[in-house]
Structures are given as structure tokens and as C-alpha cells.
Design an enzyme around this catalytic site. Structure first.
Site: not given
Length: 397
Positions: A7, A90, A180, A238, A382
Site C-alpha cells: 500500500n 491496494r 474502503h 476531512r 484489507e
């Protein structure tokens, strides 16, 4: 088969080496501050650890650092890179081009690069990582890309369309994509293993970046993130969903460019912007306990927004069988889970405080015996999901 899961961020490279015989993690780590001064953190499954400064001027040298720690010294877990059968990457944004994982080709790399406007902080870094991996491992080693938004591709048009003039969807594919998805897919599959009778499911991936997804019969029907990972509810830095006119209003008042406004919404808002304390939930909770009113307001916003989204998705699903919490805050924040569920009790969502209190990162059923909805904590994985996809694609070659 051993698979290296990668990732890449703009200045980082996170890795995990997984032996698919038993799906065991052999080693994992993080190369930080790539292109700056460089710092490597690594650990093995048997508890060996390393933390050291290491010059990594680019992602290629970061991969060489990973090779060294995997094959040499005190943290060695393999004899050489030849033991690695494939690499799984990813990728945050596959847009409308990719709705499933695929083998890396020059065409696929070009496609990922073409979607960089939708994920400017992520996709360019993913391309850097893929190129660096090819340079270090060679182009003959199979590499697979797993897209964060792919799981959400089953959303109906009524859920993913924005009510702009239709031409912008046709010209620029402006629509909701979600994010996600790899986490939501892993958790929903694990929940299906626990009880295949669950039809209507809501998964809350709560971390520094957060999203909530409604899943019916294993397929996504809606999710809180949108065209980009900025949409949804308040996160670490965010802002989540806001009135679009508030955006243009601030831009005009502060004379901000689109790039500057994007930076403000992505990196300076959320927990950090409201509290003025930190983007980390733990710091905000500590400040709130000490009487910081803005920190408490930050928590109040979070605990107001999340139950509203869950309740809305219960309408979209026309019922709810299971509610799942995952990711950093979802897995470790027992107070967060309880506070959210308390506001949903009138809808039959009832958590058992005795089952919930103190539980961190361990798969647990949290619902009270008389709850109409089953509540779970399921740790996400993940990396394992990426490794599984990579294995399946490589074996099909």
C-alpha cells in the site's frame, strides 16, 4: 504461495508478507518519510521488531529496504525474493474503468493514472509503487491491483448518480464511487461466515478516514463516501458532506484556489479543524474530558452524524439484521460504539455494555440478548483480502 501486499502513499510504503498456506502473516512494516529523511518500522509474526532511520530517496530504494529486512539480518523471514510468488497492490480509485481486481499491465497502469484527478493523493503514489516494484522484482513477477471502490460497483444508479446535468456524468463520469471497499468486503464476507442468514447489513469502517456501507444480500446498495473519500461524515482531517455553497462562499471570502480549498477540506478540517486539538480521536476524547468545549463539540458532531446515516441506510435496506464496527476507532473505541448504538435503541439496536466495555480489536458479538439487530466488532483485514484476490488471479494465469 507467499504474497507481498503493498500500500503505497506519496511518502510511504506499507507492506505485509503473507503465506497463503494457512493465510499466515510472516512479516509487516512501514517505510515512512520516503523522499524526505526515511524511517523504517518492521516486525515479524514471532515478535521481532525493528525501528530505524534509513535513507529512502524514492519508492525504489524503499523496496530495496523491504527486501533487506525480509531476507537478511535479525528480522529475516525468507531466503530471497524468489520465494515471493506475486505482489498485490491496494489502489484507491478504479473509477468506472475497473469493478474487480486485475493483473497489472501497461494498459492498467495507464488507466489508474488517468483516474488520478479522482484520488490525487493516492493514485499517483500507487503508480509509483507499481513501477518501483517492477524495477526491484522484475516485470516477470505477477502483480495484481485491488481497487478500493470495486466492491461498491453494485450500487444502483439512483444511489450513485449526482443530480448535476447528465452530461457531466457522460463526459467526466462524475458520480459516487465510494472507498474502503476492500475493508467492507472483507468484513461482510466474515459476517456471512458467522451467519449466512444475514440479508441486510451495515458496516461502519471508522478510523482517521471513515465510511459506512449498506449491504443487501452481499451487494452494496449505498455507501457514505462519494466521488472521492472526502464525502460522508466528519473524519480526522476531512470535513465530510457540507453544503456546496459553503465551499464556494469560503473560496470567495478567502480568495482560495480550487487546490487550496481541496487542501483545506481534506487536510485541515474534521476533528482537527473543529477541535483545534488533533486529528486523532484519542487526543480529542482526552481534551473533551478535560473540559475543552471544541473537542466536545467535535465528538457531538460525530455522534450526531453517524446514527443519522445508519438510520437512513436502514430505510434504504428496508430493515437491518446486523450492524458491524471495524477499523481503528470502530475496533478500539468502546465508548464510540456504545454512544452510537444508544441513539439507535428506538430502532431496535441495543448494545450490551458488559459485552462491549474494554473490548478492543477482538471479534465479538456486542448486542444485548433482546436486541432486534445483532451488533458485532469484526477486525478488518484489507491485506488478506488483497492477498486472496492476488492468489486467485495468479492461479488462473
Amino acid at each position: 504461495m507467499k504474497i507481498l501486499v503493498i500500500n503505497c502513499g506519496s511518502s510511504s510504503l506499507k507492506y505485509q508478507l503473507i503465506d497463503m498456506d494457512g493465510e499466515k502473516t510472516l512479516a509487516k512494516g512501514l517505510c515512512e518519510r520516503v523522499g524526505i529523511d526515511g524511517f523504517l518500522k518492521a516486525e515479524t509474526a514471532d515478535g521481532r521488531e525493528l525501528k530505524t532511520e534509513k535513507a529512502m530517496p524514492d519508492h525504489t530504494t524503499a523496496f530495496f529496504a523491504v527486501e533487506e529486512v525480509l531476507t537478511k539480518g535479525d528480522l529475516k523471514v525468507i531466503d530471497s525474493l524468489d520465494e515471493i510468488s506475486a505482489i498485490g497492490h491496494r489502489v484507491v480509485q478504479g473509477g468506472a474503468l475497473y469493478n474487480e481486481s486485475c493483473l497489472v499491465t501497461d494498459e492498467v497502469k495507464a488507466g489508474i493514472d488517468s483516474l488520478s484527478d479522482l484520488a490525487p493523493l493516492h493514485n499517483p503514489a500507487h503508480i509509483q509503487g507499481i513501477n518501483a516494484a517492477q524495477e526491484v522484482f522484475g516485470k516477470d513477477l505477477p502483480q495484481v491491483v485491488v481497487f478500493d471502490n470495486a466492491f461498491h460497483s453494485t450500487m444502483p444508479q439512483k444511489a450513485f448518480m449526482y443530480p448535476f446535468p447528465y452530461e457531466y456524468y457522460e463526459k467526466y463520469q462524475v458520480r459516487k464511487y465510494g472507498a474502503h471497499g476492500t475493508s467492507h468486503r472483507y468484513v461482510s464476507l466474515r459476517l456471512h461466515e458467522i451467519n449466512p442468514d444475514y440479508k441486510n447489513v451495515i458496516v461502519c469502517h471508522l478510523g482517521n478516514g471513515s465510511s459506512i456501507t449498506a449491504i443487501k444480500d452481499g451487494k452494496v446498495i449505498d455507501t457514505s463516501m462519494g466521488l472521492t473519500p472526502l464525502d460522508g461524515f466528519i473524519m480526522g482531517t476531512r470535513c465530510g458532506a457540507v453544503d456546496p455553497s459553503a465551499v464556494t462562499y469560503i473560496m470567495e471570502k478567502e480568495n482560495l484556489s480550487p487546490a487550496e480549498m481541496s487542501d483545506l477540506m481534506n487536510k485541515k478540517s474534521g476533528f482537527l479543524g473543529v477541535s483545534g486539538v488533533s486529528s486523532d480521536m484519542r487526543d480529542v476524547e482526552k481534551a473533551a474530558k478535560e473540559g475543552n468545549e471544541r473537542a466536545q463539540l467535535t465528538l457531538d458532531i460525530l455522534y450526531y452524524q453517524i446514527p443519522k446515516i445508519i438510520a437512513g441506510y436502514m430505510v434504504a435496506l428496508q430493515g437491518l439484521d446486523a450492524l458491524v464496527f471495524t477499523a481503528g476507532i470502530g475496533e478500539n473505541g468502546d465508548n464510540t460504539r456504545e454512544t452510537i448504538c444508544k441513539q439507535l435503541e428506538f430502532l431496535g439496536v441495543k448494545i450490551d455494555p458488559a459485552k462491549n466495555t474494554g473490548v478492543r480489536g477482538v471479534e465479538t458479538k456486542l448486542s444485548a440478548d433482546d436486541s432486534d439487530v445483532d451488533i458485532y466488532l469484526i477486525p478488518t483485514n484489507e491485506e488478506l483480502m488483497i492477498a486472496r484476490d492476488t492468489k486467485a488471479i495468479v492461479e488462473a494465469l
